[in-house]
Write an enzyme that holds these catalytic residues in place. Structure first.
Site, PDB file in Angstrom:
ATOM      1  N   SER A 162      -3.131  -3.361  -3.240  1.00 44.17           N
ATOM      2  CA  SER A 162      -3.585  -4.085  -2.057  1.00 44.17           C
ATOM      3  C   SER A 162      -5.057  -4.496  -2.200  1.00 44.17           C
ATOM      4  CB  SER A 162      -3.339  -3.228  -0.811  1.00 44.17           C
ATOM      5  OG  SER A 162      -3.553  -3.969   0.368  1.00 44.17           O
ATOM      6  N   ASP A 208       6.554  -9.379   0.835  1.00 39.61           N
ATOM      7  CA  ASP A 208       5.255  -8.881   1.296  1.00 39.61           C
ATOM      8  C   ASP A 208       4.758  -9.729   2.461  1.00 39.61           C
ATOM      9  OD1 ASP A 208       2.633  -7.993   1.576  1.00 39.61           O
ATOM     10  OD2 ASP A 208       2.285  -7.836  -0.577  1.00 39.61           O
ATOM     11  N   HIS A 240       5.077  -4.962   0.732  1.00 40.43           N
ATOM     12  CA  HIS A 240       3.703  -4.727   0.302  1.00 40.43           C
ATOM     13  C   HIS A 240       3.491  -3.294  -0.181  1.00 40.43           C
ATOM     14  CE1 HIS A 240      -0.632  -5.400   0.255  1.00 40.43           C
ATOM     15  NE2 HIS A 240      -0.811  -4.295   0.968  1.00 40.43           N
TER      16      HIS A 240
END
Length: 293
Positions: A162, A208, A240
């Site tokens: 991330s 995502d 995600h």
């Protein structure tokens, strides 16, 4: 045999003796000096543990300048020489525990791995990039002799999830000497990375909604120059948070990328070029690369 024939025969024999000295290398002598472990297979790169026994040690945040508390996992054996080192950052609001599974999985394939907590769970990608580099500096300069002696400080890589994935690009921009980056469902407000010279693997997730691939992973990959070794892998129907639990596709691709570019181990090219196909694995919805073979 006449005199001329004897001379030609002797010359041929002499040339035959000299060819190995002149550098006609056998496959064994042509191999990278950084190869570690037995010949790989699809089974070996997908295994939960590789051929190296490993051990781990915890590091207090009081001892880690520039990043938070950490865990270092490394091979117990030194029989094959030193290893490349890898730093791994978690994502926004996340702790080390979310990416800790990568420590033993990568280390058991022949790497020294540091997974860490960031100084603040709200740290942005640039700060996470700085902390990835600080973690590598700690490994190579301030960790215990037992750990330092196992590391080749010229063969270093970064991985992040991330905002940590966005941080891998920040780290590569700031330190072009890095040998590899792997961004896991990466997020960054900066979408253009023409300055990246470090071989970069970008792993996105098809479903995502936090860092949609169309506005994060894909633009990151596309903006890295084609002259830089790069690949884009998209996890089929994944979210995600796919990197926060053990994932065979992430692991096998990351291991192959690190082996190829940190260890210069061409035995792993077969797993990246042409790469996984969704029709075969069912786990990959898109794969792109700049492979030359």
């Amino acid at each position: 045999m006449n005199h001329r024939s004897r001379i030609l025969s002797a010359l041929a024999a002499t040339v035959g003796l000299l060819l190995p000295i002149a550098g006609i290398a056998s496959p064994a002598t042509a191999a990278s000096p950084y190869e570690r472990g037995p010949d790989p297979s699809r089974t070996s790169i997908e295994a939960r543990r590789g051929p190296f026994a490993v051990t781990s040690t915890s590091v207090s945040d009081l001892s880690t300048p520039g990043f938070g508390s950490a865990t270092i996992t490394y091979p117990t054996s030194t029989a094959e020489g030193t290893y490349g080192a890898v730093a791994v950052s978690p994502g926004f609001t996340a702790s080390e525990s979310t990416i800790a599974w990568l420590g033993p999985r990568l280390a058991s394939q022949g790497f020294v791995v540091i997974t860490f907590n960031t100084q603040s769970r709200l740290d942005q990608p640039a700060a996470r990039g700085d902390q990835l580099l600080a973690a590598l500096d700690y490994l190579t300069q301030r960790s215990s002799t037992t750990i330092r002696s196992r590391i080749d400080p010229t063969r270093l890589a970064v991985i992040g999830h991330s905002m940590g994935g966005g941080g891998t690009l920040e780290a590569a921009k700031d330190r072009p000497s890095l040998q590899a980056t792997v961004g896991l469902t990466p997020w960054n407000l900066d979408k253009s990375w023409p300055e990246i010279r470090t071989p970069s693997l970008v792993i996105g997730a098809e479903s995502d909604t936090v860092a949609p691939v169309g506005s994060h992973a894909v633009p990151f990959y596309q903006s890295i120059p084609s002259s830089t070794a790069k690949a884009y892998l998209e996890l089929n129907n994944a979210s995600h948070f796919a990197p926060n639990t053990e994932n065979t596709t992430i692991a096998s691709s990351t291991i192959s990328w690190l082996k190829l570019y940190v260890d210069d181990d061409d035995r792993y090219r077969q797993f990246l070029c042409p790469g996984p196909q969704s029709s075969v694995t069912g786990a990959v919805s898109d794969y792109r690369n700049t492979c030359t073979s």
